[in-house]
Design a protein around this motif. Structure first.
Motif, PDB file in Angstrom:
ATOM      1  N   ALA A  19      41.587  40.908  79.256  1.00 39.93           N
ATOM      2  CA  ALA A  19      42.481  39.921  78.648  1.00 39.93           C
ATOM      3  C   ALA A  19      41.692  38.982  77.738  1.00 39.93           C
ATOM      4  CB  ALA A  19      43.206  39.129  79.737  1.00 39.93           C
ATOM      5  N   GLY A  20      40.516  38.573  78.179  1.00 44.42           N
ATOM      6  CA  GLY A  20      39.661  37.724  77.347  1.00 44.42           C
ATOM      7  C   GLY A  20      39.220  38.449  76.088  1.00 44.42           C
ATOM      8  N   LEU A  21      38.879  39.719  76.224  1.00 47.43           N
ATOM      9  CA  LEU A  21      38.486  40.518  75.070  1.00 47.43           C
ATOM     10  C   LEU A  21      39.651  40.654  74.090  1.00 47.43           C
ATOM     11  CD1 LEU A  21      36.435  42.306  73.609  1.00 47.43           C
ATOM     12  CD2 LEU A  21      37.199  44.208  75.031  1.00 47.43           C
ATOM     13  N   ALA A  22      40.847  40.844  74.610  1.00 44.46           N
ATOM     14  CA  ALA A  22      42.028  40.950  73.745  1.00 44.46           C
ATOM     15  C   ALA A  22      42.241  39.662  72.956  1.00 44.46           C
ATOM     16  CB  ALA A  22      43.264  41.274  74.584  1.00 44.46           C
ATOM     17  N   GLU A  23      42.025  38.526  73.598  1.00 44.01           N
ATOM     18  CA  GLU A  23      42.161  37.243  72.894  1.00 44.01           C
ATOM     19  C   GLU A  23      41.105  37.117  71.795  1.00 44.01           C
ATOM     20  OE1 GLU A  23      44.505  34.843  73.112  1.00 44.01           O
ATOM     21  OE2 GLU A  23      45.548  36.236  74.442  1.00 44.01           O
ATOM     22  N   ASP A  24      39.875  37.515  72.111  1.00 43.01           N
ATOM     23  CA  ASP A  24      38.805  37.468  71.112  1.00 43.01           C
ATOM     24  C   ASP A  24      39.131  38.369  69.921  1.00 43.01           C
ATOM     25  OD1 ASP A  24      37.440  35.756  72.780  1.00 43.01           O
ATOM     26  OD2 ASP A  24      36.011  37.263  73.500  1.00 43.01           O
ATOM     27  N   LEU A  25      39.631  39.566  70.205  1.00 47.16           N
ATOM     28  CA  LEU A  25      39.989  40.493  69.129  1.00 47.16           C
ATOM     29  C   LEU A  25      41.139  39.958  68.278  1.00 47.16           C
ATOM     30  CD1 LEU A  25      39.688  43.930  70.947  1.00 47.16           C
ATOM     31  CD2 LEU A  25      38.193  43.016  69.169  1.00 47.16           C
ATOM     32  N   LYS A  26      42.072  39.278  68.932  1.00 48.93           N
ATOM     33  CA  LYS A  26      43.188  38.680  68.193  1.00 48.93           C
ATOM     34  C   LYS A  26      42.684  37.618  67.220  1.00 48.93           C
ATOM     35  CE  LYS A  26      46.538  38.082  71.311  1.00 48.93           C
ATOM     36  NZ  LYS A  26      47.585  37.417  72.080  1.00 48.93           N
ATOM     37  N   GLU A  27      41.741  36.804  67.689  1.00 45.54           N
ATOM     38  CA  GLU A  27      41.161  35.769  66.824  1.00 45.54           C
ATOM     39  C   GLU A  27      40.405  36.390  65.655  1.00 45.54           C
ATOM     40  OE1 GLU A  27      38.788  32.860  68.878  1.00 45.54           O
ATOM     41  OE2 GLU A  27      40.273  32.657  70.478  1.00 45.54           O
ATOM     42  N   LEU A  28      39.638  37.446  65.935  1.00 47.18           N
ATOM     43  CA  LEU A  28      38.898  38.114  64.864  1.00 47.18           C
ATOM     44  C   LEU A  28      39.835  38.766  63.853  1.00 47.18           C
ATOM     45  CD1 LEU A  28      35.937  39.793  66.771  1.00 47.18           C
ATOM     46  CD2 LEU A  28      35.788  37.994  65.052  1.00 47.18           C
ATOM     47  N   ALA A  29      40.917  39.336  64.334  1.00 44.52           N
ATOM     48  CA  ALA A  29      41.867  39.998  63.437  1.00 44.52           C
ATOM     49  C   ALA A  29      42.552  38.991  62.516  1.00 44.52           C
ATOM     50  CB  ALA A  29      42.903  40.759  64.258  1.00 44.52           C
ATOM     51  N   ALA A  30      42.660  37.744  62.941  1.00 45.64           N
ATOM     52  CA  ALA A  30      43.324  36.724  62.130  1.00 45.64           C
ATOM     53  C   ALA A  30      42.425  36.203  61.011  1.00 45.64           C
ATOM     54  CB  ALA A  30      43.775  35.564  63.019  1.00 45.64           C
ATOM     55  N   LYS A  31      41.118  36.438  61.112  1.00 49.11           N
ATOM     56  CA  LYS A  31      40.183  35.946  60.095  1.00 49.11           C
ATOM     57  C   LYS A  31      40.112  36.951  58.944  1.00 49.11           C
ATOM     58  CE  LYS A  31      37.252  33.431  63.313  1.00 49.11           C
ATOM     59  NZ  LYS A  31      35.903  33.286  63.865  1.00 49.11           N
ATOM     60  N   PRO A  32      40.146  36.447  57.702  1.00 50.71           N
ATOM     61  CA  PRO A  32      40.028  37.377  56.568  1.00 50.71           C
ATOM     62  C   PRO A  32      38.603  37.919  56.444  1.00 50.71           C
ATOM     63  CG  PRO A  32      40.075  35.111  55.798  1.00 50.71           C
ATOM     64  CD  PRO A  32      40.310  35.066  57.284  1.00 50.71           C
ATOM     65  N   ILE A  33      38.526  39.112  55.938  1.00 46.24           N
ATOM     66  CA  ILE A  33      37.216  39.725  55.700  1.00 46.24           C
ATOM     67  C   ILE A  33      36.776  39.353  54.298  1.00 46.24           C
ATOM     68  CG2 ILE A  33      35.953  41.894  55.486  1.00 46.24           C
ATOM     69  CD1 ILE A  33      37.938  43.098  57.488  1.00 46.24           C
ATOM     70  N   GLU A  34      35.626  38.708  54.206  1.00 44.68           N
ATOM     71  CA  GLU A  34      35.118  38.283  52.913  1.00 44.68           C
ATOM     72  C   GLU A  34      34.059  39.263  52.431  1.00 44.68           C
ATOM     73  OE1 GLU A  34      33.763  34.264  53.237  1.00 44.68           O
ATOM     74  OE2 GLU A  34      35.620  33.591  54.172  1.00 44.68           O
ATOM     75  N   PRO A  35      34.132  39.644  51.156  1.00 43.35           N
ATOM     76  CA  PRO A  35      33.131  40.586  50.650  1.00 43.35           C
ATOM     77  C   PRO A  35      31.747  39.939  50.606  1.00 43.35           C
ATOM     78  CG  PRO A  35      34.536  39.800  48.879  1.00 43.35           C
ATOM     79  CD  PRO A  35      35.094  39.243  50.151  1.00 43.35           C
ATOM     80  N   VAL A  36      30.747  40.729  50.838  1.00 40.26           N
ATOM     81  CA  VAL A  36      29.368  40.266  50.813  1.00 40.26           C
ATOM     82  C   VAL A  36      28.732  40.803  49.531  1.00 40.26           C
ATOM     83  CG1 VAL A  36      27.131  40.354  51.979  1.00 40.26           C
ATOM     84  CG2 VAL A  36      29.245  40.304  53.316  1.00 40.26           C
ATOM     85  N   THR A  37      28.180  39.894  48.741  1.00 36.82           N
ATOM     86  CA  THR A  37      27.507  40.339  47.523  1.00 36.82           C
ATOM     87  C   THR A  37      26.031  40.526  47.779  1.00 36.82           C
ATOM     88  OG1 THR A  37      27.221  38.049  46.837  1.00 36.82           O
ATOM     89  CG2 THR A  37      29.177  39.175  46.022  1.00 36.82           C
ATOM     90  N   VAL A  38      25.513  41.634  47.319  1.00 32.20           N
ATOM     91  CA  VAL A  38      24.103  41.949  47.516  1.00 32.20           C
ATOM     92  C   VAL A  38      23.477  42.070  46.125  1.00 32.20           C
ATOM     93  CG1 VAL A  38      22.471  43.613  48.454  1.00 32.20           C
ATOM     94  CG2 VAL A  38      24.635  43.189  49.615  1.00 32.20           C
ATOM     95  N   PRO A  39      22.473  41.251  45.834  1.00 32.63           N
ATOM     96  CA  PRO A  39      21.835  41.369  44.523  1.00 32.63           C
ATOM     97  C   PRO A  39      21.097  42.700  44.382  1.00 32.63           C
ATOM     98  CG  PRO A  39      20.679  39.769  45.890  1.00 32.63           C
ATOM     99  CD  PRO A  39      21.884  40.215  46.660  1.00 32.63           C
ATOM    100  N   VAL A  40      21.287  43.332  43.256  1.00 33.52           N
ATOM    101  CA  VAL A  40      20.641  44.627  43.018  1.00 33.52           C
ATOM    102  C   VAL A  40      19.624  44.444  41.908  1.00 33.52           C
ATOM    103  CG1 VAL A  40      21.011  47.007  42.293  1.00 33.52           C
ATOM    104  CG2 VAL A  40      22.744  45.834  43.687  1.00 33.52           C
ATOM    105  N   GLU A  41      18.396  44.842  42.182  1.00 29.36           N
ATOM    106  CA  GLU A  41      17.342  44.740  41.175  1.00 29.36           C
ATOM    107  C   GLU A  41      17.306  46.044  40.377  1.00 29.36           C
ATOM    108  OE1 GLU A  41      13.616  43.745  42.996  1.00 29.36           O
ATOM    109  OE2 GLU A  41      14.502  42.090  44.132  1.00 29.36           O
ATOM    110  N   PRO A  42      17.179  45.925  39.058  1.00 29.05           N
ATOM    111  CA  PRO A  42      17.106  47.151  38.237  1.00 29.05           C
ATOM    112  C   PRO A  42      15.825  47.931  38.513  1.00 29.05           C
ATOM    113  CG  PRO A  42      16.747  45.203  36.897  1.00 29.05           C
ATOM    114  CD  PRO A  42      17.081  44.720  38.283  1.00 29.05           C
ATOM    115  N   ASP A  43      15.925  49.235  38.369  1.00 28.18           N
ATOM    116  CA  ASP A  43      14.729  50.092  38.535  1.00 28.18           C
ATOM    117  C   ASP A  43      13.740  49.824  37.401  1.00 28.18           C
ATOM    118  OD1 ASP A  43      15.793  51.203  40.777  1.00 28.18           O
ATOM    119  OD2 ASP A  43      16.686  52.914  39.737  1.00 28.18           O
TER     120      ASP A  43
END
Length: 63
Positions: free
Chosen positions: A38-62
């Motif tokens: 039940a505690g895990l279900a509550e934690d998952l519910k909270e995580l599901a309510a948070k938006p997923i934000e994209p992560v930007t990774v700097p790419v160095e040119p070859d």
């Protein structure tokens, strides 16, 4: 009832007591497990309510 029957009956009662104790322990463990789920279900519910934000990774040119 002779001595052998009396000892045998005592063994049955002991086995029943042990079986009852094991059943109570199992029931207690199942209740603990259900509470954890039940505690895990509550934690998952909270995580599901948070938006997923994209992560930007700097790419160095070859070179």
């Amino acid at each position: 009832m002779d001595d052998l029957e009396a000892k045998s009956a005592g063994g049955i009662e002991l086995a029943c007591d042990l079986s009852e104790g094991a059943a109570q322990c199992a029931a207690s463990n199942l209740l603990d497990f259900a509470a954890q789920l039940a505690g895990l279900a509550e934690d998952l519910k909270e995580l599901a309510a948070k938006p997923i934000e994209p992560v930007t990774v700097p790419v160095e040119p070859d070179s």
